[in-house]
Design an enzyme around this catalytic site. Structure first.
Site, mmCIF file in Angstrom:
data_model
loop_
_atom_site.group_PDB
_atom_site.id
_atom_site.type_symbol
_atom_site.label_atom_id
_atom_site.label_comp_id
_atom_site.label_asym_id
_atom_site.label_seq_id
_atom_site.Cartn_x
_atom_site.Cartn_y
_atom_site.Cartn_z
ATOM 1 C CD GLU A 35 -2.722 1.609 0.268
ATOM 2 O OE1 GLU A 35 -2.407 2.677 -0.278
ATOM 3 O OE2 GLU A 35 -3.392 0.772 -0.098
ATOM 4 N N GLY A 40 -7.157 1.015 4.110
ATOM 5 C CA GLY A 40 -8.486 1.641 4.261
ATOM 6 C C GLY A 40 -9.098 2.224 2.823
ATOM 7 N N GLY A 41 -7.958 2.677 2.303
ATOM 8 C CA GLY A 41 -8.041 3.264 0.876
ATOM 9 C C GLY A 41 -9.166 4.283 0.545
ATOM 10 C CB CYS A 43 -14.050 3.243 1.106
ATOM 11 S SG CYS A 43 -15.268 3.047 2.405
ATOM 12 N N GLY A 175 -22.266 16.857 -12.842
ATOM 13 C CA GLY A 175 -22.575 15.240 -12.752
ATOM 14 C C GLY A 175 -23.599 14.973 -11.506
ATOM 15 C CB VAL A 232 -19.902 21.098 -18.633
ATOM 16 C CG1 VAL A 232 -19.037 22.210 -18.559
ATOM 17 C CG2 VAL A 232 -20.955 21.216 -17.733
ATOM 18 C CG ASP A 302 -14.253 0.895 -7.272
ATOM 19 O OD1 ASP A 302 -15.099 0.075 -7.027
ATOM 20 O OD2 ASP A 302 -13.890 2.059 -6.405
ATOM 21 C CG HIS A 433 -46.888 -0.475 14.272
ATOM 22 N ND1 HIS A 433 -47.026 0.371 13.090
ATOM 23 C CD2 HIS A 433 -47.597 0.226 14.994
ATOM 24 C CE1 HIS A 433 -47.887 1.487 13.186
ATOM 25 N NE2 HIS A 433 -48.150 1.610 14.527
#
Length: 456
Positions: A35, A40-41, A43, A175, A232, A302, A433
């Site tokens: 890394e 944890g990157g 996110c 976006g 755009v 990803d 409920h």
């Protein structure tokens, strides 16, 4: 060169990478994570967690602002952005320390540095060779921008937007998908004037159209301006302002322009071309078992084309660890992965939209249950709906929801879709409920032909 050998070597310590590492270690394998930044990157540090922390601060602001409607006298005297950022940083820090503790206790080796594949079993990091029986690519994604548009100054992606020291007075967001609408929501709650520009015909175009329309109505009620079917063609900035020019000639001035046009896989410099790891439209090509075109090399999260979600990365990482261990896990199906957009109102969905289901199955049945009939939603002061989609005569194949706090119901929705539950079986489940959870049961009862708190 110094050589180090492991059963599994993972390039990238984000959601997919560390999940794969932890599960691999549980299964008795020796593991290394390479890394170049922090475990944890995206996110944990620049995505899910900090964004949701800001959104919670925004929710608190709205709660105080609207407190008199609940009979509580309070006033919103201002937003201390420095304290908001301190709160956000504290959440990240606690989670990061916890993650590092898990990794250390599992006996996983973390190697700081940028990795490059030099063979199908070897990654080079700062002159050291890290060898694994299996390699797992988990380097994630980075923010896209528009052609010819430089990210600097007043023009930024979500990474810079997460750390602004002040709330901008005016914002233009390019976006209208997940990142765009989440920032539109939080900035509006914190007091900014917000305009969202989307090239498609609606906000969150990947969601069921009925949900997209409801979000647009809610945003307009909150005075968030939406320009759909807009393109755009240029952005210019000075020290005082940024100007966005649309294809129809209209110009918009703003303190900040957020570019939220998606994310692209982070593959540059990994040495994939040299090894013959095939890419497809930029993503790493894999089969359903997440194996690349080079034996012994996997890709997760990803890097693999599909929904860019942290929990998809977690699932991929666990799957690969178990696949390497010979446990033959079932492949991850993207259509059964729940999605949440944490704007106000929240959107949560899993499975197929009505159009997707009709294309796949031919005949489908749907029902929408309005949250106006749900007691807890009335207590919370939220509108919205739950929409169920079923294959005619068969199981529920899609659940689509919108409303404040509705994200908390997506777990049950995912279970219903994953297990292939029919509305008739679902209607037998008793819900407490008053809860928003009841709205799923009410929708199932209506789809089974026996509505209770809604008209047939």
């Amino acid at each position: 060169m110094t050589e180090h050998t492991f059963d599994v070597v993972i390039v990238g310590g984000g959601s997919g990478g560390y999940a794969c590492a932890l599960r691999s270690a549980q299964l008795g394998m020796s593991v290394a994570i390479i890394e170049q930044d922090r475990t944890g990157g995206t996110c944990l540090h620049n995505g899910c967690i900090p964004t949701k922390a800001l959104l919670h601060a925004a929710e608190v602001a709205d709660t105080v602002r609207d407190s008199t409607s609940f009979g509580v006298t309070a006033s919103l005297t201002g937003i201390d952005m420095a304290q908001v950022n301190t709160y956000k940083a504290g959440v990240i820090d606690r989670l990061h320390k916890g993650l590092n503790g898990l990794i250390a206790s599992a006996g996983i080796t973390v190697i700081d540095g940028r990795g490059k594949l030099v063979s199908e079993k070897t990654v080079e990091v700062d002159g050291h060779c890290i060898t694994g029986k299996y390699l797992v690519l988990a380097t994630g994604a980075l923010a896209r921008t528009l052609p010819g548009l430089t990210i600097e100054g007043r023009v930024m992606t979500s990474e810079q937007a997460l750390n602004l020291p002040n709330i901008p007075e005016t914002v233009v967001i390019i976006g209208g998908s997940v990142i765009g609408v989440e920032f539109a929501s939080l900035w509006r709650s914190l007091g900014a004037d917000v305009t969202v520009i989307e090239t498609m015909g609606s906000l969150v175009p990947q969601e069921d159209p009925s949900i997209s329309k409801k979000l647009e109505r809610a945003f307009r009620k909150r005075k968030i301006k939406v320009k759909a079917n807009a393109k755009v063609i240029g952005v210019e900035q000075t020290q005082e302002t940024a100007t966005v020019t649309l294809a129809d000639g209209q110009t918009l001035n703003a303190d900040v322009v957020l570019v939220a046009v998606g994310r692209e896989p982070r593959t540059t410099g990994l040495g994939l071309d040299e090894l013959g790891v095939q890419l497809h439209r930029g993503w790493v090509a894999t089969n359903e078992r997440l194996r690349t075109t080079v034996p012994g090399i996997y890709a997760v999260g990803d890097l693999v084309e599909g929904p860019q979600l942290a929990h998809r990365g977690f699932a991929h990482g666990i799957f690969v660890a178990e696949d390497i261990a010979g446990l033959s896990p079932d492949p991850i199906e993207d259509s059964k992965i729940p999605k949440v957009t944490y704007c106000d109102p929240e959107i949560a969905s899993v499975g197929l939209t009505e159009a997707e289901a009709a294309e796949k199955f031919g005949e489908v049945d749907t029902v929408e249950y309005n949250l106006g009939g749900n007691g807890k939603s009335q207590i919370l002061g939220t509108g919205g709906a739950v929409k169920l989609v079923r294959q005619r005569g068969g199981s529920i194949v899609g659940v689509h929801m919108i409303g404040s706090r509705i994200s908390e119901q997506v777990g049950e929705a995912a279970m219903a879709v994953h297990l292939g539950t029919t509305p008739e079986d679902y209607a037998q489940l008793i819900h407490a409920h008053p809860t928003q959870n009841e709205s799923l049961g009410e929708a199932a009862m209506a789809l089974a032909g026996k509505p209770l708190h809604s008209h047939s």
